[in-house]
Design a protein around this motif. Sequence first.
Motif, PDB file in Angstrom:
ATOM      1  N   GLU A  59      -2.248  22.679 -35.317  1.00 47.23           N
ATOM      2  CA  GLU A  59      -2.095  23.295 -34.221  1.00 47.23           C
ATOM      3  C   GLU A  59      -2.962  23.237 -32.982  1.00 47.23           C
ATOM      4  O   GLU A  59      -2.386  23.251 -31.893  1.00 47.23           O
ATOM      5  N   ALA A  60      -4.400  22.772 -33.280  1.00 44.92           N
ATOM      6  CA  ALA A  60      -5.210  22.535 -32.251  1.00 44.92           C
ATOM      7  C   ALA A  60      -4.678  21.203 -31.525  1.00 44.92           C
ATOM      8  O   ALA A  60      -4.638  21.002 -30.225  1.00 44.92           O
ATOM      9  N   LEU A  61      -4.119  20.520 -32.345  1.00 47.67           N
ATOM     10  CA  LEU A  61      -3.434  19.076 -31.533  1.00 47.67           C
ATOM     11  C   LEU A  61      -2.099  19.499 -30.823  1.00 47.67           C
ATOM     12  O   LEU A  61      -2.215  19.243 -29.389  1.00 47.67           O
ATOM     13  N   ASN A  62      -1.631  20.183 -31.354  1.00 47.76           N
ATOM     14  CA  ASN A  62      -0.291  20.803 -30.482  1.00 47.76           C
ATOM     15  C   ASN A  62      -0.726  21.502 -29.235  1.00 47.76           C
ATOM     16  O   ASN A  62      -0.018  21.280 -28.040  1.00 47.76           O
ATOM     17  N   ASN A  63      -1.756  22.370 -29.193  1.00 47.85           N
ATOM     18  CA  ASN A  63      -2.398  23.009 -28.090  1.00 47.85           C
ATOM     19  C   ASN A  63      -2.852  22.079 -27.181  1.00 47.85           C
ATOM     20  O   ASN A  63      -2.554  22.351 -25.790  1.00 47.85           O
ATOM     21  N   ALA A  64      -3.536  21.002 -27.458  1.00 47.18           N
ATOM     22  CA  ALA A  64      -3.889  20.100 -26.688  1.00 47.18           C
ATOM     23  C   ALA A  64      -3.056  19.313 -25.918  1.00 47.18           C
ATOM     24  O   ALA A  64      -3.038  18.924 -24.550  1.00 47.18           O
ATOM     25  N   ARG A  65      -1.895  18.969 -26.643  1.00 42.73           N
ATOM     26  CA  ARG A  65      -1.011  18.350 -25.754  1.00 42.73           C
ATOM     27  C   ARG A  65      -0.131  19.545 -24.847  1.00 42.73           C
ATOM     28  O   ARG A  65       0.069  18.830 -23.636  1.00 42.73           O
ATOM     29  N   VAL A  66      -0.111  20.592 -25.390  1.00 40.81           N
ATOM     30  CA  VAL A  66       0.424  21.669 -24.213  1.00 40.81           C
ATOM     31  C   VAL A  66      -0.488  21.810 -22.994  1.00 40.81           C
ATOM     32  O   VAL A  66       0.022  21.810 -21.822  1.00 40.81           O
ATOM     33  N   ARG A  67      -1.771  21.855 -23.134  1.00 38.97           N
ATOM     34  CA  ARG A  67      -2.558  21.973 -22.017  1.00 38.97           C
ATOM     35  C   ARG A  67      -2.865  20.868 -21.310  1.00 38.97           C
ATOM     36  O   ARG A  67      -3.260  20.815 -20.137  1.00 38.97           O
ATOM     37  N   ALA A  68      -2.338  19.520 -21.850  1.00 38.76           N
ATOM     38  CA  ALA A  68      -2.690  18.339 -21.083  1.00 38.76           C
ATOM     39  C   ALA A  68      -1.385  18.356 -19.979  1.00 38.76           C
ATOM     40  O   ALA A  68      -1.391  17.747 -18.992  1.00 38.76           O
TER      41      ALA A  68
END
Length: 389
Positions: free
Chosen positions: A247-256
Amino acid sequence: MSRGSDQSRPRPDDRERKRPGLLLGRPFGVPVYVTASWWIVAVLITLVYGGIVQSRLALGPASYLLAFVFAVLLYASVLVHELAHSLVARGYGLPVRRIVLYVLGGVSEIDREAPTPGREFWIAFSGPLLSLLLAAGAFALAHLADPFSVPGELLFQLWIANLLVGVFNLLPGLPLDGGRLLRAGVWKLTGRPHTASVVAAWGGRVLALLVVALPFLFAWSAGSAPGPWAIVWGVLLAGFMWMGATEALNNARVRARVPGLRARELARPVVSVPADLPLAGADRRADEEGADEVVVTDAGGTVVSVVHPAAAEAITDARRAWVPVSDVARALTEHSTVSADLEGEELLTELTRHPLPEYLVREADGALLGLLRASDVNAVISGRSPRRG
């Protein structure tokens, strides 16, 4: 164990999620919920630890009552840990939605990420720090009590519970607090929060694999087979950590993708029509002016509503000549306007403050530039192209 602070970014059309369980109270104004899954752990701890208490104190059936108290103390320790996160976050001006206690620990739902690595560090570190301080205090008191008495057993349980919560959460991988500490360090060194999130998330995945392997490694070193409970808990904890890291990886992609949000670029061109104009007439006006959206004005020319695409499409061609646009329009609110100059984090913050399906985009002088749909914003941060027309 505790999941620490959850600072994932809500999407602009998110609504307040359903209550996740029973509301326990609002300490310091922070709502605290406990899910039904807590009882699973409470029962398991009571059954497993009750036998240990019986062997130490010989209390009979009361041993299981004391074991249940340990389950309560463990989650009380998690709650104190989460309150530390929440209060430090609020001290930095970050809104805290609630704290949720569930089968494997707890989570503080913080609606915005820390703006600097230093604040990220202190929000993350506050929970383990308080847990370890409580563990040290209870450990000192336990040495003043008879270890084979009920007070001595309770103090032993209290320092063990807080030690478990504090140490486990310092492991360097998301979604644990140690992962956020790692993220803060990498962020400080590189100046790139996205890179820091990816590193900390992969740290969580590595830890998850280690947690699965630990029961087998310990058994191998002892020359025996791993116990079934050790395997079950290892798989549960590893699954929790792997899902949190993913989930953290997915959120990082979103925030990018957030810096690429620009209200001016996402605004759809509009045409303004009076409320009594038939849909067929609005269609012609939109085609002539190359508009994607139709907004409805009152007698004074003020925009009061927006034609709802699904409602308009449901009207047959035969009826569009006499159904007025006001019949398929959705009213605007006082929060339905955003500045055309908003970009990135500022734009997302404004949209999540008042989640709506659409917003009028206006220039600094009040001129109407277009219409911004929340679905277009979600498409961009999800890596898709906004749908038009």
